[in-house]
Design a protein around this motif. Sequence first.
Motif, PDB file in Angstrom:
ATOM      1  N   MET A   1       0.833  -1.180   0.000  1.00 47.39           N
ATOM      2  CA  MET A   1       0.000   0.000   0.000  1.00 47.39           C
ATOM      3  C   MET A   1       0.880   1.247   0.000  1.00 47.39           C
ATOM      4  SD  MET A   1      -3.118   0.765   2.523  1.00 47.39           S
ATOM      5  CE  MET A   1      -3.461   2.387   3.048  1.00 47.39           C
ATOM      6  N   LYS A   2       0.556   2.189  -0.848  1.00 47.55           N
ATOM      7  CA  LYS A   2       1.319   3.433  -0.934  1.00 47.55           C
ATOM      8  C   LYS A   2       0.948   4.360   0.212  1.00 47.55           C
ATOM      9  CE  LYS A   2       1.858   3.546  -5.921  1.00 47.55           C
ATOM     10  NZ  LYS A   2       1.661   4.327  -7.128  1.00 47.55           N
ATOM     11  N   GLU A   3       1.955   5.018   0.741  1.00 46.21           N
ATOM     12  CA  GLU A   3       1.700   6.050   1.746  1.00 46.21           C
ATOM     13  C   GLU A   3       1.594   7.386   1.034  1.00 46.21           C
ATOM     14  OE1 GLU A   3       3.760   6.197   5.367  1.00 46.21           O
ATOM     15  OE2 GLU A   3       4.187   4.058   5.377  1.00 46.21           O
ATOM     16  N   PHE A   4       0.851   8.267   1.598  1.00 49.16           N
ATOM     17  CA  PHE A   4       0.688   9.582   1.000  1.00 49.16           C
ATOM     18  C   PHE A   4       0.665  10.641   2.086  1.00 49.16           C
ATOM     19  CE2 PHE A   4      -3.502   8.056   2.003  1.00 49.16           C
ATOM     20  CZ  PHE A   4      -4.157   9.164   2.511  1.00 49.16           C
ATOM     21  N   VAL A   5       0.852  11.869   1.663  1.00 48.15           N
ATOM     22  CA  VAL A   5       0.778  13.019   2.554  1.00 48.15           C
ATOM     23  C   VAL A   5      -0.378  13.874   2.055  1.00 48.15           C
ATOM     24  CG1 VAL A   5       1.954  15.096   3.357  1.00 48.15           C
ATOM     25  CG2 VAL A   5       3.240  12.980   3.049  1.00 48.15           C
ATOM     26  N   LEU A   6      -1.258  14.236   2.962  1.00 43.76           N
ATOM     27  CA  LEU A   6      -2.414  15.063   2.620  1.00 43.76           C
ATOM     28  C   LEU A   6      -2.190  16.466   3.172  1.00 43.76           C
ATOM     29  CD1 LEU A   6      -5.295  15.353   1.495  1.00 43.76           C
ATOM     30  CD2 LEU A   6      -6.114  14.612   3.737  1.00 43.76           C
ATOM     31  N   ILE A   7      -2.155  17.439   2.274  1.00 45.09           N
ATOM     32  CA  ILE A   7      -1.988  18.838   2.675  1.00 45.09           C
ATOM     33  C   ILE A   7      -3.285  19.564   2.356  1.00 45.09           C
ATOM     34  CG2 ILE A   7      -0.699  20.968   2.310  1.00 45.09           C
ATOM     35  CD1 ILE A   7       1.673  19.171   1.459  1.00 45.09           C
ATOM     36  N   ALA A   8      -3.896  20.145   3.371  1.00 43.92           N
ATOM     37  CA  ALA A   8      -5.149  20.883   3.194  1.00 43.92           C
ATOM     38  C   ALA A   8      -4.829  22.312   2.763  1.00 43.92           C
ATOM     39  CB  ALA A   8      -5.941  20.898   4.495  1.00 43.92           C
ATOM     40  N   GLU A   9      -5.366  22.715   1.631  1.00 42.35           N
ATOM     41  CA  GLU A   9      -5.178  24.072   1.123  1.00 42.35           C
ATOM     42  C   GLU A   9      -6.309  24.936   1.655  1.00 42.35           C
ATOM     43  OE1 GLU A   9      -4.393  27.433  -0.247  1.00 42.35           O
ATOM     44  OE2 GLU A   9      -3.017  25.968  -1.095  1.00 42.35           O
ATOM     45  N   ILE A  10      -5.997  25.788   2.617  1.00 40.71           N
ATOM     46  CA  ILE A  10      -7.010  26.666   3.188  1.00 40.71           C
ATOM     47  C   ILE A  10      -7.018  27.999   2.461  1.00 40.71           C
ATOM     48  CG2 ILE A  10      -7.721  27.906   5.279  1.00 40.71           C
ATOM     49  CD1 ILE A  10      -6.811  25.442   6.858  1.00 40.71           C
ATOM     50  N   GLY A  11      -5.842  28.433   1.991  1.00 35.79           N
ATOM     51  CA  GLY A  11      -5.763  29.669   1.225  1.00 35.79           C
ATOM     52  C   GLY A  11      -6.318  30.844   2.007  1.00 35.79           C
ATOM     53  N   VAL A  12      -7.254  31.565   1.409  1.00 34.21           N
ATOM     54  CA  VAL A  12      -7.899  32.688   2.090  1.00 34.21           C
ATOM     55  C   VAL A  12      -9.387  32.400   2.304  1.00 34.21           C
ATOM     56  CG1 VAL A  12      -6.265  34.437   1.313  1.00 34.21           C
ATOM     57  CG2 VAL A  12      -8.256  33.917  -0.098  1.00 34.21           C
ATOM     58  N   ASN A  13      -9.737  31.111   2.396  1.00 32.29           N
ATOM     59  CA  ASN A  13     -11.135  30.735   2.608  1.00 32.29           C
ATOM     60  C   ASN A  13     -11.665  31.197   3.958  1.00 32.29           C
ATOM     61  OD1 ASN A  13     -11.686  29.419   0.113  1.00 32.29           O
ATOM     62  ND2 ASN A  13     -10.389  27.743   0.790  1.00 32.29           N
ATOM     63  N   HIS A  14     -10.794  31.631   4.845  1.00 35.38           N
ATOM     64  CA  HIS A  14     -11.228  32.170   6.141  1.00 35.38           C
ATOM     65  C   HIS A  14     -11.841  33.557   5.980  1.00 35.38           C
ATOM     66  CE1 HIS A  14      -7.633  34.676   5.966  1.00 35.38           C
ATOM     67  NE2 HIS A  14      -6.941  33.563   5.696  1.00 35.38           N
ATOM     68  N   GLU A  15     -11.612  34.202   4.852  1.00 37.07           N
ATOM     69  CA  GLU A  15     -12.152  35.521   4.512  1.00 37.07           C
ATOM     70  C   GLU A  15     -11.928  36.555   5.608  1.00 37.07           C
ATOM     71  OE1 GLU A  15     -16.161  35.231   3.094  1.00 37.07           O
ATOM     72  OE2 GLU A  15     -15.518  34.158   1.293  1.00 37.07           O
TER      73      GLU A  15
END
Length: 77
Positions: A1-15
Amino acid sequence: MKEFVLIAEIGVNHEGSMQSALQLMQTAIQAGANGIKFQLYDPFTFLHPNHVLYPKREKLKEVMDNWREMIFWAKEV
């Protein structure tokens, strides 16, 4: 099974809302994100007056200036 890294892109969604930024981080962590990415820039020099976030640039700057606080908060969670 491949391992992966998950990066959440929040950007400027916090407004420009620090509470929204923290909630988005919490949601990303709960979803299994290994990292969180924000876009840091100076909204007073970057945003065009016609941009939808232009009226919120003061609050955007406030959240972006508190990026260290968000890092410490995320590490505690």
